[in-house]
Design a protein around this motif. Sequence first.
Motif, PDB file in Angstrom:
ATOM      1  N   ALA A 161       0.817  -1.222   0.000  1.00 36.40           N
ATOM      2  CA  ALA A 161       0.000   0.000   0.000  1.00 36.40           C
ATOM      3  C   ALA A 161       0.846   1.265   0.000  1.00 36.40           C
ATOM      4  CB  ALA A 161      -0.931   0.003   1.208  1.00 36.40           C
ATOM      5  N   ARG A 162       1.926   1.267   0.806  1.00 32.81           N
ATOM      6  CA  ARG A 162       2.678   2.522   0.959  1.00 32.81           C
ATOM      7  C   ARG A 162       4.117   2.237   1.362  1.00 32.81           C
ATOM      8  NH1 ARG A 162       3.146   5.709   5.928  1.00 32.81           N
ATOM      9  NH2 ARG A 162       4.094   7.726   5.426  1.00 32.81           N
ATOM     10  N   TYR A 163       5.042   3.002   0.755  1.00 32.76           N
ATOM     11  CA  TYR A 163       6.439   3.034   1.191  1.00 32.76           C
ATOM     12  C   TYR A 163       6.773   4.475   1.555  1.00 32.76           C
ATOM     13  CZ  TYR A 163       6.793  -1.249  -1.709  1.00 32.76           C
ATOM     14  OH  TYR A 163       6.607  -2.481  -2.291  1.00 32.76           O
ATOM     15  N   ALA A 164       7.525   4.661   2.613  1.00 34.27           N
ATOM     16  CA  ALA A 164       7.999   5.997   2.982  1.00 34.27           C
ATOM     17  C   ALA A 164       9.263   5.855   3.804  1.00 34.27           C
ATOM     18  CB  ALA A 164       6.934   6.757   3.773  1.00 34.27           C
ATOM     19  N   ILE A 165      10.268   6.616   3.453  1.00 37.09           N
ATOM     20  CA  ILE A 165      11.596   6.514   4.069  1.00 37.09           C
ATOM     21  C   ILE A 165      11.812   7.629   5.090  1.00 37.09           C
ATOM     22  CG2 ILE A 165      14.039   6.950   3.576  1.00 37.09           C
ATOM     23  CD1 ILE A 165      13.484   4.198   2.826  1.00 37.09           C
ATOM     24  N   ASP A 166      12.308   7.239   6.264  1.00 36.60           N
ATOM     25  CA  ASP A 166      12.869   8.202   7.212  1.00 36.60           C
ATOM     26  C   ASP A 166      14.375   8.236   6.949  1.00 36.60           C
ATOM     27  OD1 ASP A 166      14.038   9.529   9.341  1.00 36.60           O
ATOM     28  OD2 ASP A 166      12.791   8.599  10.864  1.00 36.60           O
ATOM     29  N   ALA A 167      14.848   9.300   6.319  1.00 36.02           N
ATOM     30  CA  ALA A 167      16.255   9.416   5.937  1.00 36.02           C
ATOM     31  C   ALA A 167      17.068  10.188   6.972  1.00 36.02           C
ATOM     32  CB  ALA A 167      16.364  10.097   4.575  1.00 36.02           C
ATOM     33  N   GLY A 168      16.614  10.164   8.224  1.00 34.24           N
ATOM     34  CA  GLY A 168      17.288  10.929   9.278  1.00 34.24           C
ATOM     35  C   GLY A 168      18.719  10.503   9.526  1.00 34.24           C
ATOM     36  N   ARG A 169      19.005   9.200   9.425  1.00 30.92           N
ATOM     37  CA  ARG A 169      20.367   8.735   9.735  1.00 30.92           C
ATOM     38  C   ARG A 169      21.373   9.260   8.717  1.00 30.92           C
ATOM     39  NH1 ARG A 169      21.503   2.468  10.901  1.00 30.92           N
ATOM     40  NH2 ARG A 169      20.527   3.096  12.886  1.00 30.92           N
TER      41      ARG A 169
END
Length: 349
Positions: A293-301
């Motif tokens: 249904a959904r992909y979303a990246i937390d690119a904080g690192r």
Amino acid sequence: MKILVTGGAGFIGSAVVRLAMRRGHRVTNLDALTYAACLDNVTPVSDMAGYSFVQADIRDRAALDAVFAEHAPDAVMHLAAESHVDRSIDGPGAFIETNITGTYNMLEAARGYWVGRGRPDGFRFHHISTDEVYGSLPADPAIKFTETTAYDPRSPYSASKAASDHLVRAWHETYGLPVVLSNCSNNYGPYHFPEKLIPVVILNALAGKPLPIYGDGTNIRDWLYVEDHADALLLVMQKGRPGRSYNIGGGNERTNLDLVRTICAILDEKRPRPAGSYAEQITFVPDRPGHDARYAIDAGRIRDELGWRPSVTVEEGLEKTVQWYLDNEAWWRALQDRHGVGERLGTRA
């Protein structure tokens, strides 16, 4: 730096090769030249000093040993993989052989080479993977994939990439091989093989064909411009901490339907139809089996540790991409007769 890039004639791999060469690295491009590869992707740098190409299959261990011995890389950027979800549904065997067994062969060839050279601290094995290994997210925009998200692959493709990720981590923990990993969101941009959503929409629109959208078009992806991704990959390879993984995303979540409508609006401006909008060609088709249904990246690192941020918004990147396809008709026409291009795949389930 001498870099061995596997899959360097593919979409993302060729972007890495082009950028690495322009930054002064020496690059050995290893590619089996399967259906999705195209040496024209690296033509802009193929005559530059320090570039070499080797046609070899990562399933062939002897060939890999020979490449390491001859080219003596300082780092490996392992991108060679079968990557199309629909093809993995129809024929999972190729994904198991290439993505799992091929990665095993790469790890063993790299380990033998690294040990033979005295285990140099500066050597790196960078394994490039996908956010699809994490499975599917709910609609809540506050929830994103992090590097500690549990793996939950849903397709033969993502399962094979998850397995390869686990192998890479095991070779670091067990043998001390200095590895880094990265998991990216959906890429797009120049040289994208014409079986993926964005090039399919652009080329079908120009040909007056239906623009197929799976299901109701509400599936959400985080879109990453491929040249931004190449920049991030080189940074992770050079500055990433051994044993560490880094999520790379564009911060551009869009539903598939919104994405297609944006492409249609760009085409309406750049190459108008005789009458009406390209959006009139949008057609909803039966959904892909097991469609996340959904992909979303937390690119904080990668932002906090390495200082990387994407430079291109999805609107800017789509305009560049559409213009590239309009300007490079000879490139994409030469690929349209390859097996499966233009066909609906992934329906055998």
